[in-house]
Design an enzyme around this catalytic site. Structure first.
Site, mmCIF file in Angstrom:
data_model
loop_
_atom_site.group_PDB
_atom_site.id
_atom_site.type_symbol
_atom_site.label_atom_id
_atom_site.label_comp_id
_atom_site.label_asym_id
_atom_site.label_seq_id
_atom_site.Cartn_x
_atom_site.Cartn_y
_atom_site.Cartn_z
ATOM 1 N N LYS A 64 15.463 22.206 -10.048
ATOM 2 C CA LYS A 64 14.782 21.002 -10.512
ATOM 3 C C LYS A 64 15.706 20.072 -11.293
ATOM 4 O O LYS A 64 16.602 20.496 -11.999
ATOM 5 C CB LYS A 64 13.589 21.368 -11.410
ATOM 6 C CG LYS A 64 12.428 21.980 -10.669
ATOM 7 C CD LYS A 64 11.781 21.044 -9.643
ATOM 8 C CE LYS A 64 10.783 20.091 -10.257
ATOM 9 N NZ LYS A 64 9.605 20.765 -10.810
ATOM 10 N N GLU A 87 9.119 9.398 -16.642
ATOM 11 C CA GLU A 87 7.718 9.798 -16.818
ATOM 12 C C GLU A 87 7.207 9.413 -18.205
ATOM 13 O O GLU A 87 6.072 8.963 -18.364
ATOM 14 C CB GLU A 87 7.588 11.318 -16.627
ATOM 15 C CG GLU A 87 7.936 11.777 -15.223
ATOM 16 C CD GLU A 87 8.032 13.301 -15.161
ATOM 17 O OE1 GLU A 87 9.154 13.820 -15.304
ATOM 18 O OE2 GLU A 87 6.997 13.951 -15.011
ATOM 19 N N HIS A 104 0.832 -1.225 0.000
ATOM 20 C CA HIS A 104 0.000 0.000 0.000
ATOM 21 C C HIS A 104 0.859 1.265 0.000
ATOM 22 O O HIS A 104 0.397 2.316 0.445
ATOM 23 C CB HIS A 104 -0.950 0.042 1.204
ATOM 24 C CG HIS A 104 -1.612 -1.261 1.520
ATOM 25 N ND1 HIS A 104 -2.844 -1.616 1.037
ATOM 26 C CD2 HIS A 104 -1.184 -2.329 2.255
ATOM 27 C CE1 HIS A 104 -3.159 -2.825 1.474
ATOM 28 N NE2 HIS A 104 -2.167 -3.281 2.205
ATOM 29 N N SER A 136 14.542 22.371 -15.267
ATOM 30 C CA SER A 136 13.367 23.189 -15.504
ATOM 31 C C SER A 136 13.830 24.556 -15.994
ATOM 32 O O SER A 136 14.862 25.063 -15.553
ATOM 33 C CB SER A 136 12.571 23.343 -14.206
ATOM 34 O OG SER A 136 11.802 24.527 -14.256
#
Ligand code: ARG
Length: 462
Positions: free
Chosen positions: A287, A294, A160, A281
């Site tokens: 970043k 992704e 979980h 970024s």
């Protein structure tokens, strides 16, 4: 401007198709990728026609040579593809006719574009099964490399996404090696089943010429000919099996990618992706984004989409060939390209990523991750029924939580206030190293077991 009847089939037509008809009908913009397979199929067919005395040896030789010339023109980018000639089959044949003249017209004896496209596409998908297998084995090797580096690094195991029990890094990496091996099995299985030749089914009914289907099957590396001509020209199961194998494989990649996204976040800091596999970024200088992970996570969308699209195209089609089936190619091309790209990117990312061993260990030790070890100790040492041990452990966890400390930080007196038989030996099982080392059951997370599995995989992947 398509105002003249098609030179390949226009005998009964007075005029050509509407421009929009040509646009919806032509597949050459994408099926030109099948040129090598189309030419291999035609060369095998021509050789067989000559061997059977259906065309002369000299015509067959000229055709086979001419086809190689066409292939080299295509490979050199010197070929002009024509939408008026619809597809790769007619583009190649028309060019052959320009080169050879009359003998080129004999190539299509005892054949139809229906069996021609079926053979081309099968050969192409068969190659993709091999390419997927190769890419999967490279990714497996990268994962085994990580497993070997960290066979005994301790990290939290989750259920979980809540800390469950400590596990080893090597064990976690090898979980994916197992999954990917089932993917390889699915591609291999699909490949085996698809490896039958539709060539010679002709349009749908077979042919009256005395062809040798076994010879063409063999020349093209098939195990043998398909045994029903209607099935042979109308079957796209091979493409669907490829897509469904690719779908499950992409789903696996997506799970791993998701873990990399989570693990590389500032909140987890379990891993750092190398510069090669991250991006910055344009506005936030701090970043370091896991874009490759992704995008891999997202690839499942188009691959599963291709699978759904093709099964939808095929459902309800009456036997045998229908032009609907031309819509099979772009889906499979796109899915295969993206699957291979995702596999290669994942292999690169995994090979280059650095685990933060300290953070993994720290996370493994928090969240009361050795509570099960404590319960097991109560069972083993005090002969307590497991349910009771579970209850006692739960009280101790609550006590630690209350005090804002971890389980091993409770004193013996505090423990004995819940269960007076607990002795100081209990502390041995509360450390994460002892916890993982104790899980020696077959397939368990103990470093000794993980090292056995690493050895097995290194052998298998060698
Ligand atoms: N371009 C066609 C396809 O991809 C080839 C087969 C055409 N057959 C036909 N009877 N029109 O399916």
């Amino acid at each position: 401007m398509a105002d003249k009847a098609n030179t390949m089939w226009g005998g009964r037509f007075a005029g050509g198709p509407d421009a929009i008809m040509e646009a919806i009908n032509a597949s050459i913009s994408y099926d030109q990728r099948l040129a090598p397979q189309d030419i291999a199929g035609s060369r095998a067919h021509a050789a067989m026609l000559a061997a059977q005395g259906i065309i002369t040896n000299s015509d067959a030789e000229a055709i086979r040579e001419g086809l190689l010339t066409v292939l080299s023109e295509i490979e050199a980018g010197e070929f002009t593809f024509s939408a008026a000639l619809e597809d790769i089959h007619m583009n190649v044949e028309a060019r052959l006719r320009e080169i050879l003249g009359e003998p080129a017209g004999r190539l299509h004896t005892a054949r139809s574009r229906n069996d021609q496209v079926a053979v081309d596409f099968r050969l192409w998908v068969r190659d993709q099964c091999d390419a997927a297998d190769d890419a999967l084995s490279k990714l497996q090797s990268a994962l085994v490399g990580q497993a070997e580096a960290g066979a005994d690094w301790v990290m939290p195991g989750f259920t979980h996404l809540q800390t469950a029990q400590p596990v080893t890094w090597g064990h976690h990496m090898l979980a994916y090696v197992e999954m990917l091996d089932r993917d390889r099995g699915r591609f291999a299985d699909a490949r085996k089943r698809m490896n039958q030749s539709p060539l010679g089914a002709a349009a749908l009914a077979g042919t009256s010429f005395d062809i040798d289907r076994k010879a063409t099957a063999q020349a093209l590396g098939f195990d043998g000919p398909m045994m029903n001509s209607l099935d042979a020209v109308s079957d796209r199961d091979f493409a669907l099996e490829f897509l469904s194998s690719a779908t499950i494989c992409a789903m696996h990649l997506s799970r791993l990618a998701e873990e990399l996204v989570i693990w590389s976040s500032a909140q987890f800091r379990f891993v750092a992706m190398s510069d090669k596999w991250s991006t910055g970024s344009s506005i936030m200088p701090q970043k370091r984004n896991p874009d490759a992970a992704e995008l891999i996570r997202a690839k499942i969308g188009r691959i599963f989409g291709a699978n759904v699209a093709l099964v939808t195209v095929m459902k309800g089609l009456p036997l045998a060939y229908s032009k609907d089936m031309q819509e099979d190619k772009e889906q499979v091309f796109d899915a295969a390209d993206n699957l291979l790209l995702a596999l290669a990117a994942m292999a690169g990312m995994i090979a280059d990523m650095t685990a933060n061993v300290e953070n993994l260990r720290h996370a493994a030790a928090s969240g009361f991750s050795t509570a099960t070890d404590l319960a097991d100790w109560l069972v083993r040492t005090l002969n307590m029924p497991f349910r009771d041990a579970h209850h006692v452990t739960g009280s101790l966890v609550a006590m630690a939580e209350d005090k804002g400390i971890d389980l091993p930080d409770l004193t013996l007196e505090q423990m004995q206030s819940v269960c007076q038989d607990i002795t100081t030996e209990v502390f041995d099982v509360l450390g994460v190293d002892n916890s993982v080392a104790s899980r020696t059951s077959l397939g368990g997370t103990a470093p000794s077991r993980v090292r056995e599995q690493i050895a097995r995989w290194k052998d298998a992947l060698a």
